[in-house]
Design a protein around this motif. Structure first.
Motif, PDB file in Angstrom:
ATOM      1  N   ILE A  84       0.910  -1.074   0.195  1.00 59.93           N
ATOM      2  CA  ILE A  84       0.165   0.019  -0.049  1.00 59.93           C
ATOM      3  C   ILE A  84       0.818   1.035  -0.122  1.00 59.93           C
ATOM      4  CG2 ILE A  84      -1.737   1.405   1.222  1.00 59.93           C
ATOM      5  CD1 ILE A  84      -2.797  -1.127   2.547  1.00 59.93           C
ATOM      6  N   ARG A  85       0.692   1.986  -1.094  1.00 60.67           N
ATOM      7  CA  ARG A  85       1.613   3.293  -1.093  1.00 60.67           C
ATOM      8  C   ARG A  85       0.646   4.462  -0.484  1.00 60.67           C
ATOM      9  NH1 ARG A  85       3.566   4.494  -7.023  1.00 60.67           N
ATOM     10  NH2 ARG A  85       4.428   6.382  -5.988  1.00 60.67           N
ATOM     11  N   GLY A  86      -0.678   4.344  -0.783  1.00 58.94           N
ATOM     12  CA  GLY A  86      -1.504   5.246  -0.246  1.00 58.94           C
ATOM     13  C   GLY A  86      -3.057   5.017  -0.337  1.00 58.94           C
ATOM     14  N   LEU A  87      -3.820   5.554   0.639  1.00 56.05           N
ATOM     15  CA  LEU A  87      -5.125   5.172   1.014  1.00 56.05           C
ATOM     16  C   LEU A  87      -5.897   6.531   1.086  1.00 56.05           C
ATOM     17  CD1 LEU A  87      -4.709   2.761   4.098  1.00 56.05           C
ATOM     18  CD2 LEU A  87      -5.327   1.960   1.901  1.00 56.05           C
ATOM     19  N   GLN A  88      -7.114   6.199   0.431  1.00 58.56           N
ATOM     20  CA  GLN A  88      -8.158   7.305   0.549  1.00 58.56           C
ATOM     21  C   GLN A  88      -9.596   6.742   0.816  1.00 58.56           C
ATOM     22  OE1 GLN A  88      -8.754  10.028  -2.697  1.00 58.56           O
ATOM     23  NE2 GLN A  88      -6.694  11.070  -2.402  1.00 58.56           N
ATOM     24  N   GLN A  89     -10.199   7.608   1.573  1.00 57.79           N
ATOM     25  CA  GLN A  89     -11.729   7.359   1.898  1.00 57.79           C
ATOM     26  C   GLN A  89     -12.313   8.336   2.252  1.00 57.79           C
ATOM     27  OE1 GLN A  89     -11.433   4.780   5.702  1.00 57.79           O
ATOM     28  NE2 GLN A  89     -12.090   2.989   4.711  1.00 57.79           N
ATOM     29  N   HIS A  90     -13.668   8.627   1.492  1.00 59.77           N
ATOM     30  CA  HIS A  90     -14.448   9.932   1.416  1.00 59.77           C
ATOM     31  C   HIS A  90     -13.520  11.044   0.792  1.00 59.77           C
ATOM     32  CE1 HIS A  90     -18.226  11.310   2.476  1.00 59.77           C
ATOM     33  NE2 HIS A  90     -17.644  12.254   2.867  1.00 59.77           N
ATOM     34  N   ASN A  91     -12.994  10.501  -0.285  1.00 55.58           N
ATOM     35  CA  ASN A  91     -12.086  11.533  -1.099  1.00 55.58           C
ATOM     36  C   ASN A  91     -11.050  12.233  -0.272  1.00 55.58           C
ATOM     37  OD1 ASN A  91     -11.427  12.449  -3.741  1.00 55.58           O
ATOM     38  ND2 ASN A  91     -12.605  14.214  -3.267  1.00 55.58           N
ATOM     39  N   ARG A  92     -10.457  11.670   0.924  1.00 57.83           N
ATOM     40  CA  ARG A  92      -9.505  12.152   1.766  1.00 57.83           C
ATOM     41  C   ARG A  92      -8.334  11.241   2.080  1.00 57.83           C
ATOM     42  NH1 ARG A  92     -13.312  14.916   6.530  1.00 57.83           N
ATOM     43  NH2 ARG A  92     -14.455  16.177   5.064  1.00 57.83           N
ATOM     44  N   PRO A  93      -7.089  11.769   1.946  1.00 59.11           N
ATOM     45  CA  PRO A  93      -6.017  10.776   2.309  1.00 59.11           C
ATOM     46  C   PRO A  93      -6.227  10.377   3.652  1.00 59.11           C
ATOM     47  CG  PRO A  93      -5.236  12.681   1.194  1.00 59.11           C
ATOM     48  CD  PRO A  93      -6.527  12.952   1.515  1.00 59.11           C
ATOM     49  N   VAL A  94      -5.886   8.935   4.028  1.00 56.63           N
ATOM     50  CA  VAL A  94      -5.918   8.580   5.330  1.00 56.63           C
ATOM     51  C   VAL A  94      -4.901   7.539   5.848  1.00 56.63           C
ATOM     52  CG1 VAL A  94      -8.483   8.882   5.650  1.00 56.63           C
ATOM     53  CG2 VAL A  94      -7.509   6.600   4.938  1.00 56.63           C
ATOM     54  N   GLU A  95      -4.202   7.574   6.685  1.00 55.27           N
ATOM     55  CA  GLU A  95      -3.204   6.670   7.304  1.00 55.27           C
ATOM     56  C   GLU A  95      -3.849   5.106   7.300  1.00 55.27           C
ATOM     57  OE1 GLU A  95       0.055   6.955   7.679  1.00 55.27           O
ATOM     58  OE2 GLU A  95      -0.061   8.982   6.648  1.00 55.27           O
ATOM     59  N   GLU A  96      -4.972   5.154   7.852  1.00 54.88           N
ATOM     60  CA  GLU A  96      -5.718   3.677   8.221  1.00 54.88           C
ATOM     61  C   GLU A  96      -7.273   3.875   7.555  1.00 54.88           C
ATOM     62  OE1 GLU A  96      -5.744   1.305  11.937  1.00 54.88           O
ATOM     63  OE2 GLU A  96      -7.443   2.688  12.126  1.00 54.88           O
ATOM     64  N   ALA A  97      -7.549   2.850   6.540  1.00 59.51           N
ATOM     65  CA  ALA A  97      -8.910   2.794   6.062  1.00 59.51           C
ATOM     66  C   ALA A  97      -9.514   1.905   7.053  1.00 59.51           C
ATOM     67  CB  ALA A  97      -8.768   2.376   4.652  1.00 59.51           C
ATOM     68  N   ARG A  98     -10.835   2.222   7.497  1.00 60.59           N
ATOM     69  CA  ARG A  98     -11.440   1.416   8.528  1.00 60.59           C
ATOM     70  C   ARG A  98     -12.588   0.748   7.549  1.00 60.59           C
ATOM     71  NH1 ARG A  98      -9.682   0.090  12.627  1.00 60.59           N
ATOM     72  NH2 ARG A  98     -11.573  -0.276  13.357  1.00 60.59           N
ATOM     73  N   PRO A  99     -13.172  -0.414   8.014  1.00 57.80           N
ATOM     74  CA  PRO A  99     -13.991  -1.338   7.390  1.00 57.80           C
ATOM     75  C   PRO A  99     -15.551  -0.814   7.320  1.00 57.80           C
ATOM     76  CG  PRO A  99     -13.711  -2.152   9.578  1.00 57.80           C
ATOM     77  CD  PRO A  99     -12.568  -0.963   9.207  1.00 57.80           C
ATOM     78  N   GLY A 100     -16.087  -1.017   6.305  1.00 58.26           N
ATOM     79  CA  GLY A 100     -17.372  -0.534   6.041  1.00 58.26           C
ATOM     80  C   GLY A 100     -17.345   0.677   5.170  1.00 58.26           C
ATOM     81  N   SER A 101     -16.336   1.292   4.215  1.00 64.04           N
ATOM     82  CA  SER A 101     -16.121   2.455   3.714  1.00 64.04           C
ATOM     83  C   SER A 101     -15.947   2.067   2.258  1.00 64.04           C
ATOM     84  CB  SER A 101     -15.355   3.202   4.269  1.00 64.04           C
ATOM     85  OG  SER A 101     -15.704   3.317   5.722  1.00 64.04           O
ATOM     86  N   ARG A 102     -16.287   2.961   1.349  1.00 64.03           N
ATOM     87  CA  ARG A 102     -15.566   3.039  -0.040  1.00 64.03           C
ATOM     88  C   ARG A 102     -14.179   3.255   0.170  1.00 64.03           C
ATOM     89  NH1 ARG A 102     -16.843   0.419  -3.978  1.00 64.03           N
ATOM     90  NH2 ARG A 102     -15.766   2.199  -5.144  1.00 64.03           N
ATOM     91  N   THR A 103     -13.252   2.516  -0.299  1.00 62.33           N
ATOM     92  CA  THR A 103     -11.796   2.863  -0.148  1.00 62.33           C
ATOM     93  C   THR A 103     -11.022   2.746  -1.508  1.00 62.33           C
ATOM     94  OG1 THR A 103     -11.993   1.609   1.990  1.00 62.33           O
ATOM     95  CG2 THR A 103      -9.927   1.970   1.105  1.00 62.33           C
ATOM     96  N   ALA A 104     -10.135   3.535  -1.569  1.00 59.48           N
ATOM     97  CA  ALA A 104      -9.452   3.809  -2.852  1.00 59.48           C
ATOM     98  C   ALA A 104      -7.859   3.312  -2.369  1.00 59.48           C
ATOM     99  CB  ALA A 104      -9.276   5.041  -3.529  1.00 59.48           C
ATOM    100  N   VAL A 105      -7.014   2.376  -2.823  1.00 65.25           N
ATOM    101  CA  VAL A 105      -5.801   1.933  -2.542  1.00 65.25           C
ATOM    102  C   VAL A 105      -4.942   2.212  -3.735  1.00 65.25           C
ATOM    103  CG1 VAL A 105      -4.577   0.079  -1.471  1.00 65.25           C
ATOM    104  CG2 VAL A 105      -6.917   0.114  -1.159  1.00 65.25           C
TER     105      VAL A 105
END
Length: 630
Positions: A228-249
């Protein structure tokens, strides 16, 4: 990366083509979910679209917009998994249409229990007509998972009803249970693309656990490692993506062309890949034909599509409206877990006919109409976690390790320990080394050991026990289980171990009077020439001793065998060792010639004796001499 995602909830659309799903999403979010040029040109949603919004309560929601045309239903099925709630869209000026019914059937089969019916284009009809459509839709929902769902009339062009819809969605999501974090994240890929400055990006709805920047993942099916180089949830970069969400990796180590729908991102070793699934099937009441044994259908599970062959376990067919047990053989490997739901469709003409829930994602092949199999499937379906543990272990002849059991059952390590403790407490399972086995498996394992020992003692009555490695080989027990099993059997007083040999408790080796007489004559012959004994082969012929009796005398310590053809009586051996030790104490070194003189023997006997003393760590060879060890 700009893929929209939500940190808490996922809501999807459903409904017939041209009923205004994409227009509704755009009116709610100010984001056009139709991202393809062809979609914009034709004014028709072809593939999945994504948007996001924040509700009045502050809940952040990712929206998955699905195509309504029957030809693109497989794209709809790739987006409908993982939804917390659904907006079933019905155009007020047309009412329910064929894809309304099929989409509702899919929602029902997937057990999506929260949602809102949205009557779009409400500005095109009068109040009386709107009331008729509302009643028709309410009737349509009866008996489905959306029965009693709120029905909200809106206009995507004027914005009327949108605030009411937001409040209704908020209320529905307030009734849902947040997606649990069981420490086993999986992200079924629904989109893969390359993004300038980032490289490969995949998107999906994350379930089962969190993903963290920098983690190594595996692409399933297959074993390709990525990071994983980067994560986004809700169109925002995050360090940790939580379950139950749309996620871009954003991934390194793979080209976007090597990833597609049906692939799943997971932690290495955390998820099983299956070709066979046990499931409870439900045939739609309006299906045109029954499902038949050995029928080939398309399965849609999360974002994967594959061909399956049905093995109906209770009969030759399942009629419309019926349900029953089936084992599905999937033509290509699939990532699936117990409790997952899926859809079945006829390939041609393409039509949804059934769905189901997986109760065993890694079963053995079953015989049909087997009462035991059907009973175990029923226990799996309604059983508590402890029952699931026993049934899962029972499928594997030698049990499972904590890691394998955790992969099969899910949950964190702490949750697994909490599940196992009471089951072990009542004796239904037990730990052997690194593995868990059921009570029945332990009984079978114990019987293997005791049966093998009984046979050995009968065939080798003079042996005090069976060599440990020979026992392991004869029983076929894996190395990692064998020593813990022996320890447990010794603790139970079933077997004993002495000098690397294992015997049944109570086994006593001994000689008959005739054998004792032959052994005494053999020993007397040896002691006539204590340091120059006759060759063993000659002694055996002279006294007609069987090999088992010779080995018994060795095991009992009454003779010492220093090589294949040389034995000494115990008294002679002890005398020789004493003399040689005395010489070494006085002279510090010992040559073969000196040993020959000390014992009054010949090189033929002295050399193997000295080599034996070296092997026994009594002496050590230095050049042509021996010295005492220690």
């Amino acid at each position: 990366m700009t893929e929209p995602s939500a940190s808490s909830f996922v809501v999807g659309t459903a409904g017939h083509i041209d009923h205004g799903k994409s227009t509704l999403v755009k009116a709610l979010t100010h984001i056009d979910p139709d991202r393809l040029e062809e979609e914009k040109r034709r004014g028709m949603t072809i593939d999945l679209g994504f948007a996001y919004l924040q509700l009045p309560s502050g809940r952040r929601v990712g929206i998955v917009d699905v195509p309504g045309h029957q030809r693109f239903l497989k794209n709809m099925l790739a987006g409908v998994h993982g939804m917390d709630a659904v907006m079933l869209v019905v155009a007020a000026d047309e009412g329910p249409m064929p894809q309304t019914l099929e989409h509702l059937a899919i929602i029902d089969l997937l057990a999506i229990q929260h949602g809102v019916v949205v009557l779009t284009k409400a500005d095109l009809v009068d109040a009386a007509w709107l009331s008729l459509v509302r009643d028709e839709v309410a009737g349509l929902l009866r008996g489905s998972s959306l029965q009693g769902a709120p029905i909200v009339a809106v206009s995507g062009t004027s914005g009327d009803g949108l605030d009411e819809l937001r409040m209704a969605l908020d209320a529905q999501l307030g009734q849902t249970t947040p997606r649990p974090d069981v420490g086993r994240p999986r992200l079924p890929v629904d989109r893969s693309f390359a993004m300038a400055g980032f490289g490969t990006v995949v998107t999906g709805t994350l379930v089962g656990g969190a993903l963290r920047q920098g983690e190594e993942l595996v692409v399933l099916p297959g074993e390709r490692r990525v990071r994983i180089r980067g994560l986004q949830q809700h169109n925002r970069p995050v360090e940790e993506a939580r379950p139950g969400s749309r996620t871009a990796v954003n991934l390194s180590g793979v080209d976007h062309s090597q990833l597609r729908r049906g692939h799943v991102l997971a932690l290495p070793g955390s998820l099983p890949v299956s070709r066979r699934l046990d499931a409870r099937l439900l045939v739609l009441p309006n299906a045109a034909q029954p499902l038949r044994h050995r029928q080939h259908l398309l399965i849609y599970h999360e974002t994967a599509e594959a061909m399956v062959e049905l093995s109906l376990l209770e009969g030759d067919e399942l009629r419309p409206g019926e349900q029953g047990w089936s084992q599905l053989y999937v033509t290509s490997p699939m990532v699936a877990l117990d409790g997952d739901r899926f859809i079945l469709r006829i390939p041609s003409p393409a039509l949804t006919v059934a769905g189901g829930v997986i109760v065993d994602s890694a079963p053995r092949r079953h015989r049909r109409r087997d009462a035991v199999v059907l009973s175990e499937l029923g226990l799996r379906e309604r059983g508590d976690p402890g029952t699931a543990v026993v049934l899962e272990l029972g499928k594997h002849a030698w049990g499972l390790s904590d890691g394998d059991l955790g992969r099969r059952l899910g949950g964190t390590r702490e949750q697994l320990a909490d599940t196992l403790a009471p089951v072990a407490g009542r004796g239904a399972i037990r730990r052997l080394g690194s593995r868990w086995v059921t009570h029945e498996q332990w009984e079978r394992l114990s019987a293997r050991v005791t049966t093998a020992l009984a046979a050995y003692h009968q065939g080798q009555p003079l042996r005090s026990g069976m060599p440990k490695e020979e026992l392991r080989s004869r029983t076929g027990i894996p190395v990692e289980l064998f020593n813990p099993a022996l320890t447990a059997l010794m603790g139970n007083g079933v077997v004993v171990e002495r000098n690397g040999e294992v015997a049944a408790a109570g086994h006593l080796s001994g000689l008959t009077p005739e054998q004792e007489s032959a052994a005494s004559a053999f020993l007397a012959d040896l002691e006539l020439q204590p340091f120059n004994p006759p060759p063993l082969a000659e002694l055996v012929r002279r006294h007609q001793l069987p090999p088992s009796l010779v080995q018994y005398l060795v095991t009992q310590g009454r003779i010492v065998r220093v090589n294949e053809d040389t034995v000494f009586a115990r008294s002679a051996y002890d005398d020789a060792v004493g003399r040689l030790r005395a010489h070494l104490s006085e002279h510090r070194t010992l040559t073969v010639a000196a040993a020959r003189d000390v014992l009054g023997s010949s090189r033929r006997y002295v050399l193997p004796l000295l080599e034996w003393l070296d092997a026994q760590k009594i002496t050590r060879r230095v050049g042509d001499d021996r010295i005492l060890r220690g």
